[in-house]
Design an enzyme around this catalytic site. Structure first.
Site, PDB file in Angstrom:
ATOM      1  N   LYS A  88       0.590  -9.412  11.796  1.00 21.51           N
ATOM      2  CA  LYS A  88       0.298 -11.190  11.459  1.00 21.51           C
ATOM      3  C   LYS A  88       1.759 -11.776  11.557  1.00 21.51           C
ATOM      4  O   LYS A  88       1.789 -12.667  12.314  1.00 21.51           O
ATOM      5  CB  LYS A  88      -0.204 -11.169  10.327  1.00 21.51           C
ATOM      6  CG  LYS A  88      -0.209 -12.937   9.847  1.00 21.51           C
ATOM      7  CD  LYS A  88      -0.904 -12.846   8.589  1.00 21.51           C
ATOM      8  CE  LYS A  88      -2.110 -12.224   8.173  1.00 21.51           C
ATOM      9  NZ  LYS A  88      -2.430 -12.561   6.581  1.00 21.51           N
ATOM     10  N   GLU A 108       7.067  -1.004  10.554  1.00 25.19           N
ATOM     11  CA  GLU A 108       6.428   0.593  10.981  1.00 25.19           C
ATOM     12  C   GLU A 108       5.776   0.082  12.319  1.00 25.19           C
ATOM     13  O   GLU A 108       5.844   0.929  13.338  1.00 25.19           O
ATOM     14  CB  GLU A 108       5.417   1.135  10.080  1.00 25.19           C
ATOM     15  CG  GLU A 108       5.838   1.300   8.620  1.00 25.19           C
ATOM     16  CD  GLU A 108       6.045   0.160   7.524  1.00 25.19           C
ATOM     17  OE1 GLU A 108       5.903   0.521   6.564  1.00 25.19           O
ATOM     18  OE2 GLU A 108       5.788  -0.995   8.045  1.00 25.19           O
ATOM     19  N   GLY A 165      -4.580  -8.825   4.913  1.00 21.31           N
ATOM     20  CA  GLY A 165      -4.969  -7.737   5.772  1.00 21.31           C
ATOM     21  C   GLY A 165      -5.848  -6.997   5.355  1.00 21.31           C
ATOM     22  O   GLY A 165      -6.732  -6.286   6.210  1.00 21.31           O
ATOM     23  N   ARG A 166      -6.438  -6.612   3.861  1.00 15.16           N
ATOM     24  CA  ARG A 166      -7.346  -5.715   3.561  1.00 15.16           C
ATOM     25  C   ARG A 166      -8.752  -6.427   3.787  1.00 15.16           C
ATOM     26  O   ARG A 166      -9.596  -5.450   3.573  1.00 15.16           O
ATOM     27  CB  ARG A 166      -6.822  -5.043   2.173  1.00 15.16           C
ATOM     28  CG  ARG A 166      -6.846  -6.358   1.415  1.00 15.16           C
ATOM     29  CD  ARG A 166      -6.172  -5.913  -0.099  1.00 15.16           C
ATOM     30  NE  ARG A 166      -5.985  -6.943  -0.869  1.00 15.16           N
ATOM     31  CZ  ARG A 166      -4.971  -7.852  -1.046  1.00 15.16           C
ATOM     32  NH1 ARG A 166      -4.118  -7.624  -0.201  1.00 15.16           N
ATOM     33  NH2 ARG A 166      -4.743  -8.715  -2.196  1.00 15.16           N
ATOM     34  N   GLU A 171      -5.083  -2.668  -4.020  1.00 13.00           N
ATOM     35  CA  GLU A 171      -3.936  -3.720  -3.662  1.00 13.00           C
ATOM     36  C   GLU A 171      -4.230  -4.931  -4.136  1.00 13.00           C
ATOM     37  O   GLU A 171      -3.581  -5.757  -4.588  1.00 13.00           O
ATOM     38  CB  GLU A 171      -3.953  -3.673  -2.251  1.00 13.00           C
ATOM     39  CG  GLU A 171      -2.551  -4.543  -1.735  1.00 13.00           C
ATOM     40  CD  GLU A 171      -2.394  -4.337  -0.235  1.00 13.00           C
ATOM     41  OE1 GLU A 171      -1.268  -3.267   0.124  1.00 13.00           O
ATOM     42  OE2 GLU A 171      -2.891  -4.785   0.440  1.00 13.00           O
ATOM     43  N   HIS A 216     -16.847  20.844  -2.987  1.00 15.57           N
ATOM     44  CA  HIS A 216     -15.750  21.700  -2.844  1.00 15.57           C
ATOM     45  C   HIS A 216     -14.436  21.711  -3.003  1.00 15.57           C
ATOM     46  O   HIS A 216     -13.615  22.348  -2.685  1.00 15.57           O
ATOM     47  CB  HIS A 216     -16.092  22.590  -1.481  1.00 15.57           C
ATOM     48  CG  HIS A 216     -17.628  22.944  -1.592  1.00 15.57           C
ATOM     49  ND1 HIS A 216     -17.876  24.347  -1.806  1.00 15.57           N
ATOM     50  CD2 HIS A 216     -18.663  22.610  -0.922  1.00 15.57           C
ATOM     51  CE1 HIS A 216     -19.252  24.329  -1.714  1.00 15.57           C
ATOM     52  NE2 HIS A 216     -19.707  23.307  -1.178  1.00 15.57           N
ATOM     53  N   LYS A 218       9.921  -2.417   0.386  1.00 15.95           N
ATOM     54  CA  LYS A 218      10.753  -2.872   1.646  1.00 15.95           C
ATOM     55  C   LYS A 218      11.870  -3.509   1.592  1.00 15.95           C
ATOM     56  O   LYS A 218      12.701  -3.124   2.437  1.00 15.95           O
ATOM     57  CB  LYS A 218       9.630  -3.989   2.083  1.00 15.95           C
ATOM     58  CG  LYS A 218       8.048  -3.462   2.624  1.00 15.95           C
ATOM     59  CD  LYS A 218       7.407  -4.785   3.267  1.00 15.95           C
ATOM     60  CE  LYS A 218       6.039  -4.345   3.590  1.00 15.95           C
ATOM     61  NZ  LYS A 218       5.439  -5.581   4.140  1.00 15.95           N
TER      62      LYS A 218
END
Length: 525
Positions: A210, A216, A267-268, A354, A385, A500
């Protein structure tokens, strides 16, 4: 925003809720009649079943009163109308608008934002047709057969989970148009492994950021461009951007084209925006994405109902608050009995933690009660398991959210040892719900199952694009409602910023903290 933004512990209905007698025995509560009736319709044969939750009629009535007192549906309506619900950043919250309009026209800077979101979807659809028809090709002149999204956080988790949820079904129907891959971690081994497996001359990359400054993502972009150049391919003919109109990436000559998002879709919450639509439409085509968006929109419509027995997301949210704040449960596990949903728990982990991992209210004051739970999960039967041992016999009681389907996606199931694989899968699902609720007595202590582990179940006939959209929006709206109930801001994420900032100090050689400097010395080569 509504003036009634009370803390949970100041609500009269919450005091009444805490005074009620908890359900004494979940095993007794879980009768055949309750299994058949304790459920709320979601969409097209999809149901939210809460039969194995420790809530009886008095508790449900108190939860309804709590929802009414906190005016959660009213707050949702204000959100839809464009109220500033993200107070710390002074932003509207408009992810619902990316899949349809339910409130008033939302206009910003003279532009209808519903028109803006639809325009981006239309632009993506037109571009995808060109790619699928071979009108847009890579630097070697070959048709694109792969798409790879570069992004992190909400630019990766949601779109990746949605793609994986539908890929096998579309592939089995011979409807998959492009295989998709994803690069997210700044760890060079992530990009290296993905790039080593891709036919670069036939791969279209989507860069999602954005701000256009995500560390990253831009690092991985450089690795991708370098890999393309190493094969004498022009990166500008292999990349598109999804970004904001004001970012450095917008209108860049380094991309075939750019699609846009804005600051009003976090974002999420962005899987139904251009962030998710670009990769999903390239992989599956416009029809599938429209069905996905329609399912999400249908859940948004249901979430407007003030009656908890007709609003599955609100009921799910309220039960979760009861379990967190009255019963004191610290976590919740999401357990989809569908390998297609293997990354769905990871997406919900970000969505929930978040959003609601907050310790101050919307006025910036510390709250004196628990907010968002720890969320984790795994696809069944793999989880059985792995960590089910703790769920069944550990010292913490952890509420469970099961997801299941009557039929598989691929249509290739066969009878083996008297039953199909899908029948075995669903037998495990049903058995686990009852085992968690009722437990088992045994003369040997290590074989005793105390039971009393509550769970809900969302189920449908099959995991289709529409059902997936419904499932996504259900959890988005659940998280939103819980934020309203806790009086916290579910739409900012300051918790990611401090790390950050310190990272930039390390990379810039300007470390100010002695302990951080000491860790830096450990990693010096």
């Amino acid at each position: 925003m509504t003036k009634t933004t009370n803390n949970l512990d100041s609500c009269e209905a919450f005091a009444q809720l805490t005074a009620l007698q908890p359900v004494g025995n979940l095993a007794t509560l879980l009768t055949p009649q309750r299994v058949a009736t304790a459920q709320v319709a979601m969409d097209d044969g999809m149901w939210f079943n809460y039969a194995a939750k420790a809530v009886d009629e008095p508790i449900l009535q108190a939860l309804q009163q709590l929802a009414d007192e906190q005016q959660v549906v009213s707050q949702y309506r204000q959100l839809l109308d464009g109220a500033v619900m993200n107070g710390s950043e002074q932003r509207m919250v408009l992810h619902h608008l990316t899949r349809g309009q339910l409130g008033a026209d939302v206009v910003h800077g003279g532009t209808s934002l519903r028109d803006f979101y639809q325009q981006q979807l239309d632009r993506i659809a037109a571009f995808c047709v060109q790619v699928h028809n071979g009108e847009v090709r890579g630097g070697s002149g070959e048709r694109f057969t792969r798409v790879c999204q570069i992004g992190i956080g909400g630019s990766d988790l949601g779109p990746r989970a949605m793609y994986l949820a539908l890929a096998h079904g579309q592939r089995s129907q011979k409807q998959l148009k492009l295989e998709a891959s994803f690069i997210s971690n700044v760890d060079p081994d992530d990009a290296g492994q993905v790039l080593a497996e891709l036919p670069l001359s036939r791969t279209l990359f989507i860069l999602v950021s954005k701000s256009g400054t995500t560390q990253e993502t831009l690092t991985n972009e450089s690795l991708v461009r370098e890999a393309l150049r190493s094969q004498e391919l022009d990166p500008a003919r292999h990349m598109v951007a999804v970004t904001s109109e004001t970012s450095p990436l917008a209108q860049s000559k380094g991309f075939l084209t750019s699609f846009y998002m804005d600051d009003f879709v976090g974002g999420r919450f962005s899987s139904t925006s251009a962030v998710g639509a670009a990769v999903l439409m390239l992989a599956f085509g416009e029809t599938v994405v429209k069905e996905f968006l329609a399912g999400a929109h249908q859940q948004d419509c249901l979430a407007l109902n003030p009656n908890v027995d007709e609003n599955p997301a609100l009921l799910d949210a309220l039960i979760g608050v009861y379990e967190r704040n009255v019963l004191g449960y610290p976590a919740t596990a999401v357990l989809p009995y569908s390998q297609a949903l293997s990354r769905f728990p990871a997406h919900l982990q970000q969505l929930d933690m978040e959003s609601n991992g907050k310790s101050v209210n919307r006025q910036g004051q510390a709250v004196r009660y628990a907010t968002g739970p720890v969320v984790f999960g795994e696809a069944g039967t793999n989880g059985q398991h792995s960590f089910y041992q703790l769920l069944h016999q550990g010292t913490d009681r952890i509420p469970l959210q099961f997801i299941g389907f009557l039929r598989e996606q691929g249509g290739s199931d066969r009878v083996i040892q008297g039953s199909t694989s899908q029948q075995k899968l669903n037998a495990n699902l049903m058995a686990q719900i009852v085992a968690f609720a009722k437990g088992r007595r045994h003369k040997e202590a290590n074989k005793v199952f105390v039971g009393q582990r509550p769970s809900s179940l969302i189920y449908a006939a099959q995991l289709t694009p529409r059902v997936l959209g419904s499932l996504l929006a259900h959890f988005e709206n659940k998280v939103m409602f819980q934020g309203f109930l806790w009086n916290i801001n579910s739409f900012d994420q300051e918790g990611v910023q401090l790390g950050k900032m310190l990272t930039q100090q390390v990379l810039g050689g300007r470390v100010e903290d002695d302990a951080l400097d000491a860790y830096c010395r450990l990693f010096q080569s």
